[in-house]
Design a protein around this motif. Structure first.
Motif, PDB file in Angstrom:
ATOM      1  N   THR A   4     -59.495   0.944   8.367  1.00  0.00           N
ATOM      2  CA  THR A   4     -58.842   0.661   7.091  1.00  0.00           C
ATOM      3  C   THR A   4     -58.257   1.906   6.453  1.00  0.00           C
ATOM      4  N   GLU A   5     -58.876   3.044   6.691  1.00  0.00           N
ATOM      5  CA  GLU A   5     -58.371   4.275   6.082  1.00  0.00           C
ATOM      6  C   GLU A   5     -57.596   5.081   7.108  1.00  0.00           C
ATOM      7  N   PHE A   9     -55.634   4.144   3.704  1.00  0.00           N
ATOM      8  CA  PHE A   9     -55.094   2.894   3.179  1.00  0.00           C
ATOM      9  C   PHE A   9     -53.568   2.879   3.149  1.00  0.00           C
ATOM     10  N   PHE A  18     -52.280   1.594   6.440  1.00  0.00           N
ATOM     11  CA  PHE A  18     -52.959   0.474   7.101  1.00  0.00           C
ATOM     12  C   PHE A  18     -51.991  -0.624   7.527  1.00  0.00           C
ATOM     13  N   GLU A  19     -51.121  -1.046   6.616  1.00  0.00           N
ATOM     14  CA  GLU A  19     -50.203  -2.149   6.929  1.00  0.00           C
ATOM     15  C   GLU A  19     -49.386  -1.844   8.184  1.00  0.00           C
ATOM     16  N   PHE A  41     -51.691  -1.827  11.307  1.00  0.00           N
ATOM     17  CA  PHE A  41     -52.148  -3.173  11.664  1.00  0.00           C
ATOM     18  C   PHE A  41     -51.032  -3.952  12.359  1.00  0.00           C
ATOM     19  N   PRO A  66     -56.774 -10.908   9.962  1.00  0.00           N
ATOM     20  CA  PRO A  66     -56.838  -9.897   8.908  1.00  0.00           C
ATOM     21  C   PRO A  66     -57.712 -10.374   7.756  1.00  0.00           C
ATOM     22  N   PHE A  68     -60.912  -5.635   1.718  1.00  0.00           N
ATOM     23  CA  PHE A  68     -61.945  -4.954   2.485  1.00  0.00           C
ATOM     24  C   PHE A  68     -63.221  -4.875   1.665  1.00  0.00           C
ATOM     25  N   SER A  90     -64.613  -1.419   0.111  1.00  0.00           N
ATOM     26  CA  SER A  90     -63.760  -0.648  -0.808  1.00  0.00           C
ATOM     27  C   SER A  90     -63.131  -1.501  -1.901  1.00  0.00           C
ATOM     28  N   TYR A 120     -60.313  -2.677  -1.566  1.00  0.00           N
ATOM     29  CA  TYR A 120     -58.878  -2.474  -1.370  1.00  0.00           C
ATOM     30  C   TYR A 120     -58.256  -3.761  -0.834  1.00  0.00           C
ATOM     31  N   ILE A 158     -55.198  -5.593   1.039  1.00  0.00           N
ATOM     32  CA  ILE A 158     -54.104  -5.233   1.933  1.00  0.00           C
ATOM     33  C   ILE A 158     -52.788  -5.810   1.450  1.00  0.00           C
TER      34      ILE A 158
END
Length: 61
Positions: free
Chosen positions: A17-18, A20, A23-24, A27, A41, A45, A48, A50, A52
């Motif tokens: 994930t990090e 961040f 990430f997109e 992924f 997906p 998360f 965190s 966070y 997405i």
């Protein structure tokens, strides 16, 4: 997903994930890199909080 990864017949690839901010892109690149049977997906998360970004690009058109 953790339970599924315990099965010998299931292969799970986890994308970190990090950081961040990337990430997109990471992924989407990972999802496009192979012919997966399923892409799963999580929208937020757990550790965190966070959320997405928009991953609708992965949906079939």
């Amino acid at each position: 997903m953790k339970r599924l990864s315990e099965l010998e017949t299931v292969q799970v690839e986890v994308i970190a994930t990090e950081p961040f901010a990337t990430f997109e892109q990471r992924f989407i690149a990972a999802a496009a890199a192979a012919d997966y049977d399923m892409v799963f997906p999580s929208q937020v998360f757990f550790n965190s909080g966070y959320a997405i970004a928009d991953l609708t690009i992965l949906l079939p058109s």
